[in-house]
Design an enzyme around this catalytic site. Structure first.
Site, PDB file in Angstrom:
ATOM      1  CE  LYS A 169      -2.639 -46.092   3.064  1.00  0.00           C
ATOM      2  NZ  LYS A 169      -1.524 -45.817   2.183  1.00  0.00           N
ATOM      3  CG  ASP A 232       1.377 -42.701  -1.164  1.00  0.00           C
ATOM      4  OD1 ASP A 232       0.388 -42.498  -0.314  1.00  0.00           O
ATOM      5  OD2 ASP A 232       2.146 -41.790  -1.498  1.00  0.00           O
ATOM      6  CD  GLU A 236       1.607 -38.578  -4.421  1.00  0.00           C
ATOM      7  OE1 GLU A 236       1.300 -38.368  -3.293  1.00  0.00           O
ATOM      8  OE2 GLU A 236       2.948 -38.307  -4.528  1.00  0.00           O
TER       9      GLU A 236
END
Length: 492
Positions: A169, A232, A236
């Site tokens: 992470k 994920d 982002e």
């Protein structure tokens, strides 16, 4: 939707349970005292291949090599004539000792293959990679992008191999820097998730956990490969990169319009987010930011939060749908095909980022930046919107906390504080870079066109903030903070 409930069994490491938001999740704590268990975790493995030398490749290759101390050979595989070869040699991987070679040969010679090339390259080269894998090998990924691409084109992983994932992470440089720091501070590192997508050998869980422990992860939590890439890629494109980019752009312009100097506007937007807001959330959670404010400023925070939250929820929901549908994955592949002709330009020459270079050059003390209640409200409102969207989609609490909050304040934002948001956007992966360029303007525009006029016109609906103080994420973050490394990330 109820958060996903997962569990696993390990014969090598010590599994423990933590209670997050009233639900029990299994984790494994890391630390260098566990390195002597790694040979057992990789029993039957003679060679681990690290394919690629981008962000994660250098860190993972070096960390694995150092942790395994020769018990398992770690070899780097690169394209022929790769421009990264000199850097790999400088890190101690050489053709002469058999630890550096051509990627497909290295793949065919290895028992465990960690595919760390770019997402676009994985989409292009997966048929050759699959063909080169030996029967019974383990394919390791640090991102679920390839699963999303395979699903979109009607393909699957080969049936005779294990498929696992360990997903740090944080950025590769942070994975390496904190591992090095861990030599003197046991437990320093970057948290990671793991997933087992296929377990043909019956050893996939222990190999995945061994990989994570060898990388230096302070704690490893479980997810699925699908859940990982959905959260994920959404993260982002929302809070982790595009969202913070759009937030600070909109705030900087708002403060300039209100009469602030360029320096003051930068301090009250970017420096405030990457400095005091991130530091407080890291140690005391989102409620810590609110508690830090004076009574009069709490009202400013509440109104900004309530105005920003609907914008964040709308955009994060749209982003999630675009990721789940495969549209974002296809856009990354198309971007990779365009880039030889149309490379992505940099964003660091705009007035805001030029100002930021001057501010960082003059910075003497992080604590000279005050906590702006409006900036804090906007930032926390968007962050909580991502939390709620991932909750609605049934992601595990540990994944939600890491992808929405912990990775932002403990990894990415400190890097942005040191180097700049523009530097981060301009130097991250093609996948993240494209996402930032596509979605940051949407956050910027909707905050400017919808949220801020609602605040200025006194038309803010209080309902989003009314749910803030009793939100389940606060308890989740409290438990996660107890597993936080004892040192802060540093940027070399």
């Amino acid at each position: 939707m109820e958060p996903t409930s997962l569990d696993f069994e390990t014969a090598i490491f010590d599994k423990e349970y933590v209670t997050l938001g009233g639900r029990r999740e299994a984790i494994v704590r890391g630390g260098r005292h566990l390195f002597d268990r790694l040979p057992a975790a990789f029993e039957g493995v003679n060679q681990i291949a690290v394919i690629g030398w981008g962000s994660q490749g250098p860190a993972q290759a070096q960390n694995l090599r150092d942790s395994l101390q020769g018990a398992v050979k770690v070899v780097v595989g690169l394209r022929e004539s790769s421009s990264s070869a000199p850097a790999a040699r400088a890190a101690g991987f050489t053709e002469e000792d058999g630890t550096l070679g051509e990627m497909f040969q290295v793949i065919s010679d290895s028992d465990v293959v960690l595919l760390l090339i770019s997402d676009a390259a994985q989409a292009e080269l997966f048929p050759q990679v699959f063909k080169a894998l030996r029967p019974g090998a383990t394919l390791g990924l640090s991102h679920g992008f390839l699963l999303g691409h395979l699903s979109g084109v009607g393909q699957e992983f080969p049936s005779g191999i294990d498929v696992i994932a360990v997903c740090p992470k944080g950025m590769g440089p942070s994975v390496r820097a904190l591992y090095v720091q861990g030599a003197t501070v046991n437990g320093a590192g970057i948290n990671a998730s793991f997933a087992v997508h296929q377990d043909v050998s019956g050893r996939a869980v222990d190999r995945a956990l061994g990989w994570s422990v060898a990388l230096g992860a302070p704690f490893t939590f479980q997810t699925t490969l699908e859940s990982e890439y959905l959260s994920d890629l959404t993260g982002e494109r929302s809070m982790l990169l595009a969202g913070v980019h759009g937030i600070v752009e909109s705030l900087y312009r708002r403060y300039r319009d209100q009469g602030m100097t360029a320096r003051a506007a930068f301090l009250n937007s970017v420096e405030c987010v990457t400095g005091p807001i991130s530091r407080i959330i890291s140690s005391r959670g989102l409620t810590g930011v609110y508690d830090e404010l004076a009574d009069g400023d709490k009202e400013v925070f509440a109104r900004a939060y309530a105005a920003a939250y609907p914008v964040g929820l709308e955009l994060t929901a749209e982003i999630y749908d675009e990721v789940k549908s495969g549209n974002e994955i296809r856009s990354v592949i198309l971007a990779g095909q365009r880039m030889p002709r149309f490379p992505m330009g940099k964003i660091d020459e705009a007035d805001m980022w030029v100002t930021g270079q001057k501010v960082r050059a003059e910075r003497a003390d992080r604590d000279d930046v005050t906590l702006n209640p409006f900036t804090a409200g906007v930032f926390c409102g968007i962050m909580m919107a991502q939390v709620d969207l991932l909750l609605e989609q049934g992601h595990p609490y540990s994944e939600i906390a890491n992808e929405s909050v912990i990775e932002a304040v403990d990894s990415l934002n400190p890097y942005m504080h040191a180097r700049g948001v523009a530097h981060m956007v301009d130097n991250c992966s093609t996948t993240a870079r494209l996402g930032a360029r596509k979605w940051a303007p949407r956050f910027d525009y909707l905050l400017t066109q919808v949220a801020y006029p609602a605040v200025d016109g006194d038309r803010v609906e209080p309902a989003p903030f009314d749910a803030f103080e009793k939100h389940v994420i606060h308890d989740v973050l409290r438990v996660c903070s107890e597993m936080r490394p004892s040192v802060d990330i540093f940027v070399e």
